[in-house]
Design a protein around this motif. Structure first.
Motif, PDB file in Angstrom:
ATOM      1  N   LEU A  86      18.183  30.990  25.497  1.00 25.66           N
ATOM      2  CA  LEU A  86      19.012  32.066  24.955  1.00 25.66           C
ATOM      3  C   LEU A  86      18.817  32.245  23.462  1.00 25.66           C
ATOM      4  O   LEU A  86      19.454  33.104  22.847  1.00 25.66           O
TER       5      LEU A  86
ATOM      6  N   HIS B  37      21.473  29.726  15.989  1.00 24.15           N
ATOM      7  CA  HIS B  37      22.535  30.719  15.871  1.00 24.15           C
ATOM      8  C   HIS B  37      23.578  30.228  14.868  1.00 24.15           C
ATOM      9  O   HIS B  37      24.005  29.057  14.918  1.00 24.15           O
TER      10      HIS B  37
ATOM     11  N   GLY C  82      26.669  36.303  34.187  1.00 15.30           N
ATOM     12  CA  GLY C  82      26.871  35.792  32.844  1.00 15.30           C
ATOM     13  C   GLY C  82      26.233  34.450  32.588  1.00 15.30           C
ATOM     14  O   GLY C  82      26.613  33.754  31.644  1.00 15.30           O
TER      15      GLY C  82
ATOM     16  N   VAL D 237      29.476  31.630  22.710  1.00 13.24           N
ATOM     17  CA  VAL D 237      28.614  32.789  22.493  1.00 13.24           C
ATOM     18  C   VAL D 237      28.183  33.389  23.830  1.00 13.24           C
ATOM     19  O   VAL D 237      28.211  34.616  24.025  1.00 13.24           O
ATOM     20  N   LEU D 238      27.784  32.538  24.768  1.00 14.46           N
ATOM     21  CA  LEU D 238      27.342  33.024  26.074  1.00 14.46           C
ATOM     22  C   LEU D 238      28.474  33.736  26.801  1.00 14.46           C
ATOM     23  O   LEU D 238      28.261  34.787  27.429  1.00 14.46           O
ATOM     24  N   ARG D 239      29.673  33.202  26.722  1.00 15.94           N
ATOM     25  CA  ARG D 239      30.806  33.857  27.379  1.00 15.94           C
ATOM     26  C   ARG D 239      31.073  35.229  26.765  1.00 15.94           C
ATOM     27  O   ARG D 239      31.423  36.188  27.472  1.00 15.94           O
ATOM     28  N   ARG D 240      30.900  35.335  25.457  1.00 15.78           N
ATOM     29  CA  ARG D 240      31.144  36.608  24.765  1.00 15.78           C
ATOM     30  C   ARG D 240      30.008  37.593  24.964  1.00 15.78           C
ATOM     31  O   ARG D 240      30.213  38.809  24.947  1.00 15.78           O
ATOM     32  N   GLU D 241      28.794  37.063  25.169  1.00 19.45           N
ATOM     33  CA  GLU D 241      27.605  37.907  25.305  1.00 19.45           C
ATOM     34  C   GLU D 241      26.875  37.597  26.613  1.00 19.45           C
ATOM     35  O   GLU D 241      25.772  37.038  26.615  1.00 19.45           O
ATOM     36  N   PRO D 242      27.473  37.938  27.757  1.00 23.73           N
ATOM     37  CA  PRO D 242      26.847  37.617  29.047  1.00 23.73           C
ATOM     38  C   PRO D 242      25.501  38.307  29.247  1.00 23.73           C
ATOM     39  O   PRO D 242      24.698  37.875  30.082  1.00 23.73           O
ATOM     40  N   GLY D 243      25.228  39.345  28.468  1.00 26.84           N
ATOM     41  CA  GLY D 243      23.940  40.024  28.572  1.00 26.84           C
ATOM     42  C   GLY D 243      22.769  39.160  28.169  1.00 26.84           C
ATOM     43  O   GLY D 243      21.605  39.498  28.470  1.00 26.84           O
ATOM     44  N   LEU D 244      23.015  38.023  27.504  1.00 25.85           N
ATOM     45  CA  LEU D 244      21.924  37.114  27.149  1.00 25.85           C
ATOM     46  C   LEU D 244      21.197  36.615  28.396  1.00 25.85           C
ATOM     47  O   LEU D 244      19.971  36.448  28.392  1.00 25.85           O
TER      48      LEU D 244
ATOM     49  N   ASN E 161      15.814  36.304  22.851  1.00 21.46           N
ATOM     50  CA  ASN E 161      15.659  37.014  21.582  1.00 21.46           C
ATOM     51  C   ASN E 161      14.205  37.252  21.193  1.00 21.46           C
ATOM     52  O   ASN E 161      13.912  37.515  20.023  1.00 21.46           O
TER      53      ASN E 161
END
Length: 390
Positions: free
Chosen positions: A48, A53, A213, A283-290, A361
């Motif tokens: 991810l 980060h 997610g 971060v992963l929970r907030r940005e599941p699109g990762l 990324n």
């Protein structure tokens, strides 16, 4: 004295001649952001792209200042902080398990879980593609072990049906680390339940990549929270830190605290790693699109290399000969592209490969450079071998 060491010198010479000698290649610290002229990383498991980060680094630093550099002891003595407990709860909630237990590494989590859940009265059925940590756990388990052909549910069923042991434990990776393919988890679970066996799934390469997610393949298969499913995980891949965890029914957790030797006798996970993992999970929970992005980048790598549709972040380019694979990986590195080089015993003989791991990324410019470098490197002898294995 030297005579006792001569055999190791001879063994090293034999491995070198076979293209199987390994050497350490230390990384150098980037002078600035890794995306500004530094080498492109397709070798690590930083799926991810969270290792650098800002929130993850801040989480590590904060825990370091609050708890100190080390955990100071085993989990049962002084090595458990409030953050360890919080991380266990957060991980369990994320993947849909009842409880969690954090270990010093993913390797230790697998060793501890399998050896504590097995024994002379338990048959272990292990997929032939399981990670080395599960293989070593089988060897230490004191159980009879049947190695089933890769992803062969019928072979697992036969082993369970014909066992003489009272209990049984079935082991599999969710995403297999060398090929990146997926385990048939629903079918395995049906067979396990029919025959009263526990199913242990190593989600090292699944969490952050598969499932809604990034909750893992167990969650995607609808098996999250099942009492006869034990999930092991690492914090060193998608969660950008270090350490491991077992996510399971509360009765399993209680048993492991009493019986898992890598939990009882190992120093607890360092606080900075705990803080980094908690921040990465946030971060992963907030940005599941990762999780979606990393699979998209894997498809880009598959297109560039001409291999089939990937099911995970892993894209394998099989070159067969270990020296050809090593030379290709070295040529990539000289051009600023870091790729994995998997040779026996990491993979079966005749399947040495470049193992490319996607990152969420990776930029369009990264992909253009990757296309150019791999096109050049695979244009010679490596391309001939690649075509032969296609």
């Amino acid at each position: 004295m030297t005579a006792a060491l001569d055999r190791f010198v001879a063994a090293t010479a034999m491995r070198t001649a076979a293209g199987l000698h390994r050497e350490l290649a230390p990384r150098t610290a980037p002078l600035g952001p890794i995306d500004l002229g530094g080498p492109i990383d397709l070798a690590s498991n930083d799926y991810l792209g969270l290792t650098r980060h800002p929130e993850v680094l801040a989480g590590a630093v904060d825990a370091l200042h609050r708890w100190g550099a080390g955990s100071t002891g085993s989990r049962l003595v002084t090595g458990t902080t409030a953050d360890h407990i919080r991380l266990e709860s957060e991980l369990a909630e994320f993947v849909g398990a009842e409880t969690g237990l954090v270990f010093a590494s993913g390797y230790a989590a697998n060793l501890g879980a399998v050896t504590a859940l097995a024994g002379p009265d338990t048959l272990i059925v292990s997929d032939a593609g399981c990670h080395a940590s599960l293989v070593d756990a089988c060897r230490l388990s004191r159980s009879r072990v049947v190695v089933a052909p890769h992803a062969d549910v019928d072979a697992v069923r036969t082993a369970l049906e014909t066992r003489t042991e009272r209990y049984a434990l079935v082991l599999t990776d969710s995403v297999f680390s060398a090929d990146g393919d997926l385990a048939p988890l629903r079918a395995l679970h049906r067979v396990c339940r029919e025959h009263g066996a526990l199913l242990l799934v190593d989600e090292a390469h699944g969490i952050g990549v598969r499932g809604t997610g990034g909750r893992g393949l167990v969650h995607e298969a609808g098996l999250a929270g099942e009492p006869d499913v034990v999930v092991t995980a690492t914090l060193s891949k998608s969660l950008a830190a270090q350490g491991g965890a077992v996510l399971a029914d509360g009765r399993i957790r209680a048993h492991l605290i009493d019986c898992a030797r890598t939990f009882i006798f190992d120093t607890g996970l360092a606080p900075a790693a705990v803080g980094a993992a908690r921040a990465a999970l946030a971060v992963l929970r907030r940005e599941p699109g990762l999780a979606v992005a990393v699979l998209d980048r894997a498809r880009d790598l598959a297109r560039i290399t001409g291999v089939g549709e990937p099911e995970s972040a892993v894209v394998s380019v099989i070159l067969g000969d270990p020296q050809v694979a090593y030379d290709a990986a070295r040529a990539c590195r000289e051009r600023g592209l870091h790729v994995g080089c998997f040779r026996p015993p990491s993979v079966p003989a005749g399947t040495s490969r470049l193992r490319l791991t996607a990152r969420a990324n990776l930029t369009a410019q990264d992909l253009a450079t990757i296309d150019t470098v791999l096109g050049d490197v695979l244009a010679g002898p490596a391309r001939e071998v690649l075509v032969a294995h296609a």
